[in-house]
Design a protein around this motif. Structure first.
Motif, mmCIF file in Angstrom:
data_model
loop_
_atom_site.group_PDB
_atom_site.id
_atom_site.type_symbol
_atom_site.label_atom_id
_atom_site.label_comp_id
_atom_site.label_asym_id
_atom_site.label_seq_id
_atom_site.Cartn_x
_atom_site.Cartn_y
_atom_site.Cartn_z
ATOM 1 N N ALA A 155 -1.038 13.522 -4.265
ATOM 2 C CA ALA A 155 0.424 13.357 -4.305
ATOM 3 C C ALA A 155 1.094 14.262 -3.285
ATOM 4 O O ALA A 155 2.018 13.851 -2.577
ATOM 5 C CB ALA A 155 0.954 13.632 -5.707
ATOM 6 N N SER A 156 0.603 15.480 -3.188
ATOM 7 C CA SER A 156 1.169 16.432 -2.236
ATOM 8 C C SER A 156 0.880 16.020 -0.787
ATOM 9 O O SER A 156 1.772 16.001 0.055
ATOM 10 C CB SER A 156 0.605 17.829 -2.504
ATOM 11 O OG SER A 156 1.031 18.734 -1.534
ATOM 12 N N ILE A 157 -0.348 15.666 -0.500
ATOM 13 C CA ILE A 157 -0.742 15.305 0.863
ATOM 14 C C ILE A 157 -0.014 14.054 1.341
ATOM 15 O O ILE A 157 0.459 13.994 2.476
ATOM 16 C CB ILE A 157 -2.269 15.098 0.955
ATOM 17 C CG1 ILE A 157 -2.986 16.439 0.805
ATOM 18 C CG2 ILE A 157 -2.665 14.416 2.266
ATOM 19 C CD1 ILE A 157 -4.490 16.315 0.638
ATOM 20 N N PHE A 158 0.097 13.054 0.473
ATOM 21 C CA PHE A 158 0.662 11.763 0.875
ATOM 22 C C PHE A 158 2.116 11.579 0.443
ATOM 23 O O PHE A 158 2.659 10.482 0.542
ATOM 24 C CB PHE A 158 -0.215 10.624 0.354
ATOM 25 C CG PHE A 158 -1.602 10.664 0.921
ATOM 26 C CD1 PHE A 158 -1.822 10.468 2.276
ATOM 27 C CD2 PHE A 158 -2.692 10.927 0.104
ATOM 28 C CE1 PHE A 158 -3.097 10.520 2.803
ATOM 29 C CE2 PHE A 158 -3.974 10.989 0.625
ATOM 30 C CZ PHE A 158 -4.181 10.780 1.979
ATOM 31 N N ASN A 159 2.728 12.656 -0.049
ATOM 32 C CA ASN A 159 4.129 12.632 -0.452
ATOM 33 C C ASN A 159 4.408 11.498 -1.448
ATOM 34 O O ASN A 159 5.294 10.666 -1.247
ATOM 35 C CB ASN A 159 5.042 12.513 0.775
ATOM 36 C CG ASN A 159 6.470 12.876 0.437
ATOM 37 O OD1 ASN A 159 6.721 13.666 -0.469
ATOM 38 N ND2 ASN A 159 7.413 12.287 1.157
ATOM 39 N N MET A 160 3.609 11.466 -2.501
ATOM 40 C CA MET A 160 3.742 10.453 -3.536
ATOM 41 C C MET A 160 4.174 11.117 -4.841
ATOM 42 O O MET A 160 3.974 12.317 -5.023
ATOM 43 C CB MET A 160 2.420 9.704 -3.720
ATOM 44 C CG MET A 160 1.960 8.975 -2.465
ATOM 45 S SD MET A 160 0.325 8.234 -2.624
ATOM 46 C CE MET A 160 0.759 6.684 -3.409
ATOM 47 N N THR A 161 4.730 10.354 -5.736
ATOM 48 C CA THR A 161 5.134 10.855 -7.041
ATOM 49 C C THR A 161 3.920 10.947 -7.946
ATOM 50 O O THR A 161 3.137 10.001 -8.049
ATOM 51 C CB THR A 161 6.183 9.922 -7.683
ATOM 52 O OG1 THR A 161 7.296 9.828 -6.812
ATOM 53 C CG2 THR A 161 6.631 10.438 -9.034
ATOM 54 N N TYR A 162 3.754 12.092 -8.610
ATOM 55 C CA TYR A 162 2.657 12.290 -9.567
ATOM 56 C C TYR A 162 3.148 11.924 -10.963
ATOM 57 O O TYR A 162 4.200 12.394 -11.399
ATOM 58 C CB TYR A 162 2.185 13.745 -9.537
ATOM 59 C CG TYR A 162 1.280 14.100 -10.693
ATOM 60 C CD1 TYR A 162 -0.043 13.699 -10.706
ATOM 61 C CD2 TYR A 162 1.756 14.822 -11.789
ATOM 62 C CE1 TYR A 162 -0.878 14.005 -11.769
ATOM 63 C CE2 TYR A 162 0.935 15.136 -12.848
ATOM 64 C CZ TYR A 162 -0.375 14.722 -12.834
ATOM 65 O OH TYR A 162 -1.195 15.020 -13.886
ATOM 66 N N ILE A 163 2.398 11.060 -11.660
ATOM 67 C CA ILE A 163 2.709 10.693 -13.040
ATOM 68 C C ILE A 163 1.461 10.888 -13.879
ATOM 69 O O ILE A 163 0.383 10.395 -13.536
ATOM 70 C CB ILE A 163 3.165 9.222 -13.140
ATOM 71 C CG1 ILE A 163 4.438 8.989 -12.330
ATOM 72 C CG2 ILE A 163 3.382 8.833 -14.600
ATOM 73 C CD1 ILE A 163 4.876 7.539 -12.266
ATOM 74 N N ILE B 153 1.073 8.253 -7.842
ATOM 75 C CA ILE B 153 -0.313 8.495 -8.219
ATOM 76 C C ILE B 153 -0.314 8.750 -9.716
ATOM 77 O O ILE B 153 0.371 9.649 -10.199
ATOM 78 C CB ILE B 153 -0.901 9.698 -7.466
ATOM 79 C CG1 ILE B 153 -0.950 9.380 -5.978
ATOM 80 C CG2 ILE B 153 -2.279 10.056 -8.017
ATOM 81 C CD1 ILE B 153 -1.576 10.443 -5.135
ATOM 82 N N CYS B 154 -1.051 7.926 -10.441
ATOM 83 C CA CYS B 154 -1.095 8.039 -11.897
ATOM 84 C C CYS B 154 -2.403 8.660 -12.342
ATOM 85 O O CYS B 154 -3.477 8.211 -11.970
ATOM 86 C CB CYS B 154 -0.916 6.678 -12.548
ATOM 87 S SG CYS B 154 0.727 6.030 -12.310
ATOM 88 N N ASP B 155 -2.260 9.679 -13.129
ATOM 89 C CA ASP B 155 -3.370 10.385 -13.746
ATOM 90 C C ASP B 155 -3.594 9.719 -15.100
ATOM 91 O O ASP B 155 -2.905 10.008 -16.056
ATOM 92 C CB ASP B 155 -2.955 11.860 -13.891
ATOM 93 C CG ASP B 155 -4.011 12.737 -14.516
ATOM 94 O OD1 ASP B 155 -5.001 12.219 -15.057
ATOM 95 O OD2 ASP B 155 -3.818 13.967 -14.476
#
Length: 158
Positions: free
Chosen positions: A21-29, A56-58
């Motif tokens: 999420a950090s590397i690709f500037n995506m929202t972490y859920i 990005i879903c965990d």
């Protein structure tokens, strides 16, 4: 683009998801059994979200199937709901340690460091192994480093 990271507790899903999420500037859920705060949302509320993109879903539908089967404490998604959730993800990554005894030992070590919801992960592990071929994981993060996963995702996302 949406990425799903699946696997049993203690296999590095959250660490990997937050890193991607950090590397690709995506929202972490983080998808959980019930609604809590922050980036945690329940399975059912996640399914009601129609505008999910660049996240990005965990955890997701596979974990719902596994945990509801083993512990019978999570409302199990219907086949329609599972297919709806499956369709939301472009990349599906599985995090699991292929050696069961090594995984169980790693999980037990983790329990000494933090509180875990479940005590015995043996059946959970077996369920994931049984389901590996049934679901369309494009990357099996079982023997690779997180760096290899980043390179893999970078090729797809860029």
């Amino acid at each position: 683009m949406n990425i799903l990271i699946e696997g049993p507790d203690g296999t590095g899903k959250t660490t990997l998801a937050k890193k991607l999420a950090s590397i690709f500037n995506m929202t972490y859920i983080h998808i959980t059994r019930s609604n809590t705060s922050g980036n945690n949302i329940s399975f059912n509320n996640f399914l009601r979200m129609n505008d999910v993109d660049n996240c990005i879903c965990d955890r997701g539908y596979v974990s719902n199937i596994v945990y509801s089967t083993v512990f019978n404490d999570t409302p199990k998604l219907s086949p329609i709901q599972a297919n709806q959730q499956r369709a939301l993800f472009d990349i599906k990554i599985l995090c699991i340690i292929r050696d069961k005894q090594k995984y169980i030992q790693s999980f037990n070590d983790l329990k000494q460091q933090r509180e875990e919801l479940y005590n015995d992960m043996s059946e959970v592990y077996d369920q994931y192994i049984d389901l590996i071929d049934e679901f369309d994981f494009v990357y099996d993060f079982t023997t690779q480093s997180s760096g290899a996963v980043v390179v893999f995702c970078d090729k797809i996302l860029r």
